[in-house]
Motif scaffolding. Structure first.
Motif, short mmCIF file in Angstrom:
data_model
loop_
_atom_site.label_atom_id
_atom_site.label_comp_id
_atom_site.label_asym_id
_atom_site.label_seq_id
_atom_site.Cartn_x
_atom_site.Cartn_y
_atom_site.Cartn_z
N ARG A 212 53.08 60.86 10.37
CA ARG A 212 53.95 61.99 10.68
C ARG A 212 55.39 61.79 10.20
NH1 ARG A 212 51.60 61.48 15.69
NH2 ARG A 212 53.52 60.53 16.47
N GLU A 213 55.87 60.56 10.19
CA GLU A 213 57.25 60.30 9.79
C GLU A 213 57.36 60.31 8.26
OE1 GLU A 213 60.15 59.80 11.55
OE2 GLU A 213 58.92 60.64 13.17
N PRO A 214 58.07 61.30 7.69
CA PRO A 214 58.08 61.44 6.22
C PRO A 214 58.52 60.18 5.48
CG PRO A 214 59.02 63.38 7.25
CD PRO A 214 58.82 62.38 8.35
N ALA A 215 59.61 59.52 5.94
CA ALA A 215 60.09 58.34 5.22
C ALA A 215 59.06 57.22 5.25
CB ALA A 215 61.41 57.87 5.82
N LEU A 216 58.45 56.98 6.41
CA LEU A 216 57.43 55.94 6.51
C LEU A 216 56.20 56.29 5.68
CD1 LEU A 216 57.65 55.12 10.33
CD2 LEU A 216 58.56 53.77 8.43
N ARG A 217 55.83 57.56 5.69
CA ARG A 217 54.66 57.99 4.91
C ARG A 217 54.91 57.77 3.41
NH1 ARG A 217 54.34 62.84 6.71
NH2 ARG A 217 55.33 63.94 4.98
N VAL A 377 51.83 51.96 -16.10
CA VAL A 377 52.14 53.38 -16.13
C VAL A 377 51.89 54.01 -14.76
CG1 VAL A 377 51.41 55.61 -17.08
CG2 VAL A 377 51.77 53.66 -18.60
N GLY A 378 50.75 53.70 -14.14
CA GLY A 378 50.46 54.26 -12.82
C GLY A 378 51.48 53.84 -11.78
N GLY A 379 51.84 52.55 -11.78
CA GLY A 379 52.84 52.08 -10.83
C GLY A 379 54.21 52.69 -11.08
N THR A 380 54.57 52.88 -12.34
CA THR A 380 55.87 53.48 -12.67
C THR A 380 55.93 54.93 -12.22
OG1 THR A 380 56.11 51.99 -14.56
CG2 THR A 380 57.48 53.97 -14.54
N LEU A 381 54.86 55.69 -12.42
CA LEU A 381 54.83 57.07 -11.96
C LEU A 381 54.97 57.15 -10.44
CD1 LEU A 381 52.03 58.57 -14.26
CD2 LEU A 381 54.51 58.93 -14.43
N ALA A 382 54.29 56.24 -9.73
CA ALA A 382 54.43 56.20 -8.28
C ALA A 382 55.86 55.86 -7.89
CB ALA A 382 53.46 55.17 -7.69
N THR A 383 56.51 54.97 -8.63
CA THR A 383 57.89 54.60 -8.35
C THR A 383 58.82 55.80 -8.51
OG1 THR A 383 57.50 52.34 -9.12
CG2 THR A 383 59.78 53.09 -9.05
N VAL A 384 58.63 56.57 -9.56
CA VAL A 384 59.45 57.76 -9.78
C VAL A 384 59.28 58.74 -8.61
CG1 VAL A 384 59.78 59.78 -11.25
CG2 VAL A 384 59.45 57.53 -12.28
N ALA A 385 58.05 58.92 -8.15
CA ALA A 385 57.81 59.82 -7.02
C ALA A 385 58.53 59.34 -5.77
CB ALA A 385 56.30 59.94 -6.77
N VAL A 386 58.48 58.04 -5.50
CA VAL A 386 59.18 57.49 -4.33
C VAL A 386 60.69 57.65 -4.50
CG1 VAL A 386 59.67 55.38 -3.04
CG2 VAL A 386 57.33 55.89 -3.76
N ALA A 387 61.21 57.39 -5.70
CA ALA A 387 62.65 57.50 -5.94
C ALA A 387 63.16 58.91 -5.70
CB ALA A 387 62.97 57.06 -7.37
N VAL A 388 62.33 59.91 -5.96
CA VAL A 388 62.72 61.31 -5.73
C VAL A 388 62.57 61.69 -4.26
CG1 VAL A 388 62.13 63.70 -6.26
CG2 VAL A 388 62.21 61.99 -8.10
N ARG A 392 65.46 62.00 -0.02
CA ARG A 392 65.44 63.28 0.69
C ARG A 392 64.95 63.10 2.12
NH1 ARG A 392 62.47 67.02 -3.95
NH2 ARG A 392 64.16 66.93 -5.51
N ALA A 393 63.89 62.33 2.28
CA ALA A 393 63.34 62.11 3.62
C ALA A 393 64.35 61.37 4.50
CB ALA A 393 62.03 61.33 3.53
N LEU A 394 65.05 60.41 3.94
CA LEU A 394 66.04 59.67 4.73
C LEU A 394 67.23 60.55 5.10
CD1 LEU A 394 66.01 56.27 2.79
CD2 LEU A 394 65.05 56.73 5.05
N ARG A 395 67.64 61.45 4.22
CA ARG A 395 68.73 62.37 4.56
C ARG A 395 68.33 63.30 5.69
NH1 ARG A 395 69.65 62.39 -1.15
NH2 ARG A 395 68.34 64.26 -1.38
N ARG A 396 67.07 63.73 5.72
CA ARG A 396 66.61 64.63 6.78
C ARG A 396 66.58 63.92 8.14
NH1 ARG A 396 62.88 66.65 2.83
NH2 ARG A 396 61.21 65.33 3.67
#
Length: 399
Positions: A212-217, A377-388, A392-396
């Motif tokens: 349920r917690e966006p940042a933890l998820r 490549v797979g790990g880098t794409l996942a990293t980009v998703a987390v970086a984006v 946002r989740a932490l600001r909320r």
């Protein structure tokens, strides 16, 4: 690193106990692998031993975290060490047939899985927040050192005392760890989430909270995806050295050592500088370095270049570990912290298992360079998703 170790006797005891406990884990793993290989004579038997040691704890992780939150964490850790010591004594004295040995080894691994979330959560209680990154760096350096020293200690003891003797020495390390943990203060449950419901209800609540917690998820999913892509690297390094570089087993051993050297360097650097880093970005940097390191390893043209890239990748893995262990206590209440740690690292264990299966199939179907490139490549794409998503989740979360 010296700060929390010098100023905090309780943390020194936890530090020593965890170091000795990890050394014991490594000792028993080497001893049992050699025993099973010699008596069963089949690679499948060794694979089953490793699978039981990884899969059983991962599946038990929701309950392991709930136990860490439900009772005094000091008592939980001491109990786990005593259970592991008892099981190892039983294995050493009986050296049972493979089916019973797998059951006992699985029970010992589950006990170790209960120990880990309790010990990780204990750091947040014992160490001031400003020093937790340094404390987690010190623990990472010591526990990885214990794991690295385990095979060497086992190799030295084997000619002298045999399998039974090594297992009994391992049991003694867990007893010593339990004695050291007696020096910790009481670490009782911190709130109602510590156990008014049943244990299964607590485990379900922990899983629900993590989701349920966006940042933890985001952290959990990102970590698992990065591991699912990159977990095959150890196997792929052996194939890369032997088949791609045609360099033999010695080169494979050198490449496997590179990540360990990077880990040591990473923990040493983070012990000094991590308190100045923004933890979310340290986590993202760890994801990125570990993933890009594998991607570039797939493009390497020589053993020396692959060694350098894997050593740098070790720096990233250290950053992932320290950032996660320091960030989670700031995002989750203490009453749920054991479950957050237990569920996250249990899921990471399952992701690693998935990586072994999927990556092994990819390795057989293609080649080591292709496997490294796909992983990176797979790990880098996942990293980009987390970086984006993570900022946002932490600001909320901010009021």
């Amino acid at each position: 690193m010296a700060g929390p170790l010098r100023r905090d006797p309780a943390f020194r005891s936890l530090f020593a106990a965890r170091t000795i406990s990890f050394l014991g884990d490594s000792l028993s793993l080497v001893a049992l692998m050699l025993h099973v290989a010699e008596t069963a004579g089949q690679a499948l038997a060794v694979a089953l031993l490793l699978l039981v040691g990884d899969l059983a704890p991962a599946l038990f992780s929701p309950l392991a975290g709930a136990i860490a939150d439900r009772w005094d964490r000091r008592r939980v850790m001491i109990g786990c060490e005593l259970v592991q010591a008892g099981l190892l004594v039983a294995i050493a004295l009986a050296l049972p047939p493979l089916p019973l040995l797998l059951v006992l080894a699985g029970a010992r691994a589950v006990s170790g899985q209960v120990f880990l979330p309790a010990s990780r959560a204990a750091v947040a209680t014992l160490v001031p927040q400003r020093e937790q990154a340094a404390a987690n760096s010190a623990l990472g350096l010591a526990t990885n050192g214990g794991e690295a020293a385990g095979p060497l200690v086992a190799a030295a003891l084997f000619p002298l005392v045999g399998v039974r003797g090594v297992l009994l020495v391992d049991a003694a390390t867990f007893l010593l760890s339990a004695l050291l943990l007696l020096r910790l203060p009481a670490l009782p449950p911190s709130g109602p989430a510590g156990g008014r419901n049943g244990l299964l209800d607590d485990a379900r609540a922990g899983l629900g909270y993590l989701w349920r917690e966006p940042a933890l998820r985001i952290i959990g999913l990102g970590f698992c995806v990065v591991v699912a892509f990159n977990g095959i690297d150890d196997v792929a390094l052996v194939v890369l050295a032997r088949d791609t570089f045609d360099a033999g087993s010695s080169a494979a051993a050198v490449l496997l050592a590179a990540v360990g050297l990077g880990l040591f360097a990473g923990y040493a650097l983070l012990a000094r500088w991590s308190s100045r880093a923004a933890l979310p970005w340290l986590l993202v940097a760890g994801f990125a370095v570990s993933s890009v390191g594998n991607l570039l390893t797939g493009l390497a043209w020589a053993v020396g270049m692959a060694f350098a890239l894997q050593a740098v990748r070790g720096l990233g893995i250290a950053a992932m570990d320290v950032a996660t262990n320091t960030l989670l206590p700031r995002l989750a209440p203490d009453a749920l912290l054991g479950r957050v740690f237990g569920n996250l690292y249990g899921a990471i264990g399952l992701a690693a298992g998935l990586s072994y299966v999927g990556g092994g199939l990819l390795l057989d179907a293609t080649s080591a360079p292709v496997t490294f490139i796909v992983a990176g490549v797979g790990g880098t794409l996942a990293t980009v998703a987390v970086a984006v998503a993570l900022p946002r989740a932490l600001r909320r979360r901010q009021p």
